[in-house]
Write an enzyme that holds these catalytic residues in place. Structure first.
Site, PDB file in Angstrom:
ATOM      1  N   TYR A   1       0.803  -1.584   0.231  1.00  0.00           N
ATOM      2  CA  TYR A   1      -0.083   0.162   0.003  1.00  0.00           C
ATOM      3  C   TYR A   1       0.745   1.045   0.209  1.00  0.00           C
ATOM      4  CZ  TYR A   1      -4.186   2.992   1.358  1.00  0.00           C
ATOM      5  OH  TYR A   1      -4.425   3.604   2.028  1.00  0.00           O
TER       6      TYR A   1
ATOM      7  N   LYS B   1       0.757   3.900  -2.660  1.00  0.00           N
ATOM      8  CA  LYS B   1       0.191   5.696  -2.545  1.00  0.00           C
ATOM      9  C   LYS B   1       2.300   6.348  -2.572  1.00  0.00           C
ATOM     10  CE  LYS B   1      -3.573   4.945  -1.187  1.00  0.00           C
ATOM     11  NZ  LYS B   1      -4.751   5.427  -2.378  1.00  0.00           N
TER      12      LYS B   1
HETATM   13  P1  NAP Z   1     -13.633   2.103   0.560  1.00  0.00           P
HETATM   14  O1  NAP Z   1     -14.897   2.799   1.454  1.00  0.00           O
HETATM   15  O2  NAP Z   1     -13.086   0.428   0.896  1.00  0.00           O
HETATM   16  O3  NAP Z   1     -14.711   2.410  -0.577  1.00  0.00           O
HETATM   17  C1  NAP Z   1     -13.088   1.781  -1.889  1.00  0.00           C
HETATM   18  C2  NAP Z   1     -14.152   2.155  -2.737  1.00  0.00           C
HETATM   19  O4  NAP Z   1     -13.326   1.903  -4.296  1.00  0.00           O
HETATM   20  C3  NAP Z   1     -15.149   1.142  -3.375  1.00  0.00           C
HETATM   21  O5  NAP Z   1     -16.775   2.329  -4.112  1.00  0.00           O
HETATM   22  C4  NAP Z   1     -14.929   0.308  -3.830  1.00  0.00           C
HETATM   23  O6  NAP Z   1     -16.247  -0.078  -5.037  1.00  0.00           O
HETATM   24  C5  NAP Z   1     -13.654   0.521  -4.627  1.00  0.00           C
HETATM   25  N1  NAP Z   1     -13.186  -0.189  -5.555  1.00  0.00           N
HETATM   26  C6  NAP Z   1     -11.856  -0.681  -5.099  1.00  0.00           C
HETATM   27  N2  NAP Z   1     -11.507  -1.727  -5.668  1.00  0.00           N
HETATM   28  C7  NAP Z   1     -11.994  -1.413  -7.066  1.00  0.00           C
HETATM   29  C8  NAP Z   1     -11.557  -2.376  -7.870  1.00  0.00           C
HETATM   30  N3  NAP Z   1     -10.554  -2.901  -8.498  1.00  0.00           N
HETATM   31  N4  NAP Z   1     -12.667  -1.387  -9.365  1.00  0.00           N
HETATM   32  C9  NAP Z   1     -13.264  -0.214  -9.725  1.00  0.00           C
HETATM   33  N5  NAP Z   1     -13.441  -0.334  -8.296  1.00  0.00           N
HETATM   34  C10 NAP Z   1     -12.769  -0.833  -6.405  1.00  0.00           C
HETATM   35  O7  NAP Z   1     -12.270   2.884   1.141  1.00  0.00           O
HETATM   36  P2  NAP Z   1     -11.807   4.250   1.221  1.00  0.00           P
HETATM   37  O8  NAP Z   1     -11.415   4.414   3.137  1.00  0.00           O
HETATM   38  O9  NAP Z   1     -12.963   5.328   0.852  1.00  0.00           O
HETATM   39  O10 NAP Z   1     -11.343   4.937   0.273  1.00  0.00           O
HETATM   40  C11 NAP Z   1     -10.673   5.781  -0.852  1.00  0.00           C
HETATM   41  C12 NAP Z   1      -9.570   6.148  -1.045  1.00  0.00           C
HETATM   42  O11 NAP Z   1      -8.495   6.677  -0.133  1.00  0.00           O
HETATM   43  C13 NAP Z   1      -9.046   5.408  -1.150  1.00  0.00           C
HETATM   44  O12 NAP Z   1      -7.115   4.934  -2.343  1.00  0.00           O
HETATM   45  C14 NAP Z   1      -7.871   4.728   0.308  1.00  0.00           C
HETATM   46  O13 NAP Z   1      -5.951   4.446  -0.261  1.00  0.00           O
HETATM   47  C15 NAP Z   1      -7.694   5.977   0.231  1.00  0.00           C
HETATM   48  N6  NAP Z   1      -7.896   6.083   1.718  1.00  0.00           N
HETATM   49  C16 NAP Z   1      -8.091   6.335   2.752  1.00  0.00           C
HETATM   50  C17 NAP Z   1      -7.964   6.188   4.464  1.00  0.00           C
HETATM   51  C18 NAP Z   1      -9.004   6.122   4.942  1.00  0.00           C
HETATM   52  O14 NAP Z   1      -8.535   5.843   6.276  1.00  0.00           O
HETATM   53  N7  NAP Z   1     -10.017   5.924   5.154  1.00  0.00           N
HETATM   54  C19 NAP Z   1      -7.001   6.555   4.197  1.00  0.00           C
HETATM   55  C20 NAP Z   1      -5.666   7.260   3.458  1.00  0.00           C
HETATM   56  C21 NAP Z   1      -6.242   6.013   2.167  1.00  0.00           C
HETATM   57  P3  NAP Z   1     -17.681  -0.727  -4.327  1.00  0.00           P
HETATM   58  O15 NAP Z   1     -18.036   0.444  -3.974  1.00  0.00           O
HETATM   59  O16 NAP Z   1     -17.584  -0.782  -6.307  1.00  0.00           O
HETATM   60  O17 NAP Z   1     -17.069  -1.748  -3.660  1.00  0.00           O
END
Ligand code: NAP
Length: 247
Positions: free
Chosen positions: A155, A159
């Site tokens: 990851y 990133k």
């Molecule tokens: P999340 O709630 O797990 O949602 C992930 C989203 O990505 C979902 O809509 C999922 O689709 C989609 N996705 C995953 N794999 C995919 C694929 N192969 N093809 C198409 N869509 C896909 O994640 P989040 O926390 O909102 O994170 C969003 C972004 O922010 C990510 O890049 C993550 O690394 C980054 N981020 C998050 C955090 C945190 O603390 N949450 C911190 C730093 C960075 P479905 O809904 O259709 O399953």
């Protein structure tokens, strides 16, 4: 007040969490939305909610880790929308584990879903933005890409790679009035962090100067600003939104 002049945005991972908040915030600002996620029910529900609230959105289920699927979907969405002005590369997954026990699939799945997908969408969608002489690309990276995290070599590499992609493409596109910036969230309350145990969440909170997780709306507000007319002279930047964690 942010200004958007009849813009269309494509947000990946728009089905839940941060991507959903970004899509809904842009829609509230009058931007037309192309909501992409893996599961049709997930992106479909978000597009329905945006349309029910008076916005404009269509949903498209695409596995962003599949290069052929991204190429085909990008062509279809571009021809359907006419032009895409704003691209938010947000879809992402985690497959955590110490490197000695990380198998090839966990490495490759995270690199393909989080990093290669951003390259693919940028190539297919942002390159045409250059012809229009207006565009915004926003890559959702992570503080893990800035400072690393034990148990997240895949990851962190993906990133950190997104930050390199951001800076290289910012330089390539700058003369075409297309900006490319990254947002590096800290711990945000979404499905991705809901899987952490209470002990891990409590320990993580101790490293956050503001002593709380952020919300998807904290990220969406900054993404909307970077996508707006007002952010025209900002490019190649990485904005950490993390309650002070990585300062
Ligand atoms: P999340 O709630 O797990 O949602 C992930 C989203 O990505 C979902 O809509 C999922 O689709 C989609 N996705 C995953 N794999 C995919 C694929 N192969 N093809 C198409 N869509 C896909 O994640 P989040 O926390 O909102 O994170 C969003 C972004 O922010 C990510 O890049 C993550 O690394 C980054 N981020 C998050 C955090 C945190 O603390 N949450 C911190 C730093 C960075 P479905 O809904 O259709 O399953």
């Amino acid at each position: 007040m942010l200004t958007f002049n009849n813009r269309t945005a494509l947000v990946t991972g728009a089905g839940r969490g941060i991507g959903r908040a970004i899509a809904e915030t842009l829609a509230k600002n009058g931007v037309s939305l192309l909501c992409v996620s893996k599961n049709p029910a997930s992106c479909g529900a978000v597009a329905d909610a945006i349309n029910a609230a008076g916005g404009r959105a269509v949903a498209k289920a695409v596995d962003v880790a599949d290069p052929a699927a991204v190429k085909q979907a990008a062509a279809e969405l571009l021809s359907q929308a006419g032009k895409i002005d704003i691209l938010v590369n947000n879809a992402g997954i985690t497959r955590d584990g110490l490197i000695g026990r990380m198998d090839d699939a966990d490495w490759n799945d995270v690199i393909r879903t989080n990093l290669t997908s951003a390259f693919l969408w940028t190539r297919e969608i942002a390159w045409p933005m250059c012809r229009n002489r207006w565009g915004r690309v926003i890559n959702i990276t992570s503080v893990t890409g800035l400072v690393g995290n034990a148990g997240q070599a895949n990851y962190a590499a993906a990133k950190a790679g997104m930050i390199g992609l951001t800076k290289a493409t910012a330089k390539e596109f700058a003369r075409r009035n297309v900006t490319v910036n990254a947002i590096a969230p800290g711990f945000i309350g979404t499905d991705m962090t809901a899987v952490l145990s209470d002990d891990v969440k409590q320990a993580a909170t101790q490293f956050i100067p503001m002593r709380r997780f952020g919300t998807p709306e904290d990220i969406a507000a900054a993404a909307a600003f970077l996508a707006s007319e007002q952010a025209a002279y900002i490019t190649g930047q990485v904005l950490a939104i993390d309650g002070g964690m990585a300062m």
